[in-house]
Scaffold this motif. Structure first.
Motif, PDB file in Angstrom:
ATOM      1  N   PRO A 158       0.821  -1.219   0.000  1.00 15.86           N
ATOM      2  CA  PRO A 158       0.000   0.000   0.000  1.00 15.86           C
ATOM      3  C   PRO A 158       0.852   1.265   0.000  1.00 15.86           C
ATOM      4  O   PRO A 158       1.859   1.354   0.699  1.00 15.86           O
ATOM      5  CB  PRO A 158      -0.824  -0.125   1.278  1.00 15.86           C
ATOM      6  CG  PRO A 158      -0.073  -1.073   2.141  1.00 15.86           C
ATOM      7  CD  PRO A 158       0.623  -2.019   1.226  1.00 15.86           C
ATOM      8  N   VAL A 159       0.420   2.236  -0.800  1.00 16.08           N
ATOM      9  CA  VAL A 159       1.074   3.546  -0.875  1.00 16.08           C
ATOM     10  C   VAL A 159       0.247   4.591  -0.143  1.00 16.08           C
ATOM     11  O   VAL A 159       0.770   5.380   0.640  1.00 16.08           O
ATOM     12  CB  VAL A 159       1.285   3.972  -2.342  1.00 16.08           C
ATOM     13  CG1 VAL A 159       1.852   5.389  -2.431  1.00 16.08           C
ATOM     14  CG2 VAL A 159       2.197   2.987  -3.061  1.00 16.08           C
ATOM     15  N   MET A 160      -1.068   4.594  -0.391  1.00 13.06           N
ATOM     16  CA  MET A 160      -1.939   5.585   0.232  1.00 13.06           C
ATOM     17  C   MET A 160      -3.390   5.147   0.099  1.00 13.06           C
ATOM     18  O   MET A 160      -3.747   4.347  -0.766  1.00 13.06           O
ATOM     19  CB  MET A 160      -1.758   6.960  -0.425  1.00 13.06           C
ATOM     20  CG  MET A 160      -2.067   6.975  -1.914  1.00 13.06           C
ATOM     21  SD  MET A 160      -1.828   8.600  -2.701  1.00 13.06           S
ATOM     22  CE  MET A 160      -3.200   9.519  -1.993  1.00 13.06           C
ATOM     23  N   THR A 161      -4.206   5.665   1.015  1.00 10.02           N
ATOM     24  CA  THR A 161      -5.652   5.495   0.914  1.00 10.02           C
ATOM     25  C   THR A 161      -6.211   6.619   0.056  1.00 10.02           C
ATOM     26  O   THR A 161      -5.878   7.792   0.251  1.00 10.02           O
ATOM     27  CB  THR A 161      -6.310   5.526   2.302  1.00 10.02           C
ATOM     28  OG1 THR A 161      -5.779   4.450   3.093  1.00 10.02           O
ATOM     29  CG2 THR A 161      -7.815   5.368   2.188  1.00 10.02           C
ATOM     30  N   LEU A 162      -7.053   6.268  -0.882  1.00 15.29           N
ATOM     31  CA  LEU A 162      -7.603   7.254  -1.804  1.00 15.29           C
ATOM     32  C   LEU A 162      -8.837   7.923  -1.208  1.00 15.29           C
ATOM     33  O   LEU A 162      -9.651   7.261  -0.551  1.00 15.29           O
ATOM     34  CB  LEU A 162      -7.961   6.584  -3.129  1.00 15.29           C
ATOM     35  CG  LEU A 162      -6.778   5.940  -3.875  1.00 15.29           C
ATOM     36  CD1 LEU A 162      -7.277   5.105  -5.044  1.00 15.29           C
ATOM     37  CD2 LEU A 162      -5.799   7.005  -4.353  1.00 15.29           C
TER      38      LEU A 162
END
Length: 420
Positions: free
Chosen positions: A171-175
């Motif tokens: 995971p990179v970021m929550t959208l």
């Protein structure tokens, strides 16, 4: 290009002739004489443009689990169904494909994995790594600036980073929006661009600072919208699904203008195909009509097509240029349009300039006025007579043929030039 008679025609004939760079040729069409304000109908011929070539997936009905390959010259073909080498495992939801160097990577929503396409005819693929814990992997985008492969999960609303060697998703970021379906990277801006199926919006995403900007609302009917995005030559395109529950499914390739949000269809719709994937291989080069020279301004009805109409602000001689923007260099050609006011000195119901161009009237003194109208001598006539040095005096250049080539001296500009 047509060559006009008289001294003025000699000037017009110096306009550039069609030429080719690489395999593209441009012919802007024949020179014209029209009445002010026009329009002039321009009918250029452009050859050697790149084909429209792109892939979507997956097919519907008889083409289920296949990659659908559209080519504007060769038509529609299929790859698959997508299976591993021993045909034991199928990949029923190929939700995106992306080319990295010479390798085509794919992602499957139901199998929850990354794969590599080994054969684009048989559909033989190799799965990379184990089945992922992410439940709805939906899209891929390759950051060619930093050699990073991204994916999205439309169930968890996450942007993920993909390890191409192990098939692991990190995971990179929550959208801040749900139901991400399309994802593409623009090398020019260094940003990701995404579309969602719930609100039908287009977003830019900066993974470095996790900033997300809503750019445009792309209205679509219920159960329709963009399932995938791709950049080609700096422009954004999307695979638009007309209706997920229609029979058969229909996918339409569209251009999305990042500056305005305007959408335009590209090519014909693909029938019996979902829009889960999008990979553009080539696109016809763009073209544009412009005014190269002229005494006024020109308005083109369709400035980006071969056939268009041009309307002029004032009479005069205009050079109109059609340019094709190729990666190897621009290719262009010029057409000359002589925009005249209606003058009918010989009272035959026709424009004098057209009479001269068609040979209905002679203009051996090259003053732009039919000889039968008896126009007064001008500096142009004196120049022609003096330079030809073929007759006893200017008044006789329409009676003598000094070089015996069958053309009266007043009409013999080309004969004079040949003697230089």
């Amino acid at each position: 290009m047509r060559v006009f008679s008289g001294l003025c025609a000699t000037i017009l004939a110096l306009a550039p002739v069609p030429f080719a760079r690489a395999d593209i040729t441009v012919d802007a069409g024949p020179d014209q004489i029209i009445l002010f304000p026009g329009p002039a109908t321009l009918e250029a011929i452009v050859t050697g443009l790149s084909p429209l070539d792109y892939w979507v997936a997956d097919g519907d009905d008889q083409y289920e689990n296949m990659i659908m390959k559209y080519h504007s010259v060769n038509g529609l073909s299929q790859s698959g169904p997508l299976r591993d080498w021993d045909q034991a495992i199928s990949y029923p939801w190929p939700s995106d494909i992306v080319r990295i160097n010479e390798t085509i990577f794919g992602i499957d929503t139901l199998r929850r994995c990354l794969w590599v396409l080994n054969d684009d005819v048989t559909g033989d693929v190799t799965q990379i790594g184990p089945i992922s814990g992410w439940q709805r992997l939906s899209c891929l985008a390759y950051d060619s600036n930093n050699d990073i492969l991204y994916a999205g999960d439309f169930n968890a609303d996450r942007l993920l980073r993909v390890n191409r060697q192990t098939g692991q998703f990190t995971p990179v970021m929550t959208l801040p929006f749900g139901d991400i379906r399309g994802l593409a990277f623009n090398p020019a801006t260094g940003l990701l661009y995404a579309s969602d199926m719930t609100n039908h919006n287009l977003y830019s995403i900066n993974p470095a600072d996790q900033q997300v900007t809503m750019l445009w609302h792309l209205p679509s009917p219920p159960d329709s919208g963009y399932d995938e995005l791709d950049f080609y030559r700096g422009k954004l395109y999307g695979a638009w699904q007309a209706d997920y529950f229609s029979t058969p499914l229909v996918t339409q390739l569209r251009h999305i203008d990042l500056a305005t949000g305007v959408e335009n269809d590209i090519g014909p719709p693909i029938v019996e195909s979902a829009s889960h994937s999008l990979m553009i291989n080539s696109m016809p080069e763009e073209m544009q009509w412009t005014m190269a020279s002229g005494p006024g301004s020109v308005t083109f009805s369709s400035p980006n097509t071969e056939q268009t109409e041009a309307t002029f602000s004032s009479p005069g001689i205009y050079a109109l240029e059609l340019t094709v923007f190729a990666e190897s260099g621009n290719v262009s050609d010029v057409v000359i349009v002589h925009v005249t006011e209606f003058v009918d000195c010989n009272e035959n119901g026709r424009n004098d300039a057209q009479d001269i161009a068609d040979g209905v009237s002679r203009d051996c003194d090259a003053d732009g006025v039919p000889d039968e109208c008896g126009a007064a001598w001008t500096d142009v006539e004196l120049f022609v007579a003096t330079m030809l040095s073929a007759s006893p005096g200017p008044a006789l250049i329409c009676l003598y043929d000094q070089n015996d080539d069958g053309v009266l001296d007043g009409d013999d500009v080309q004969g004079f030039l040949a003697r230089l």
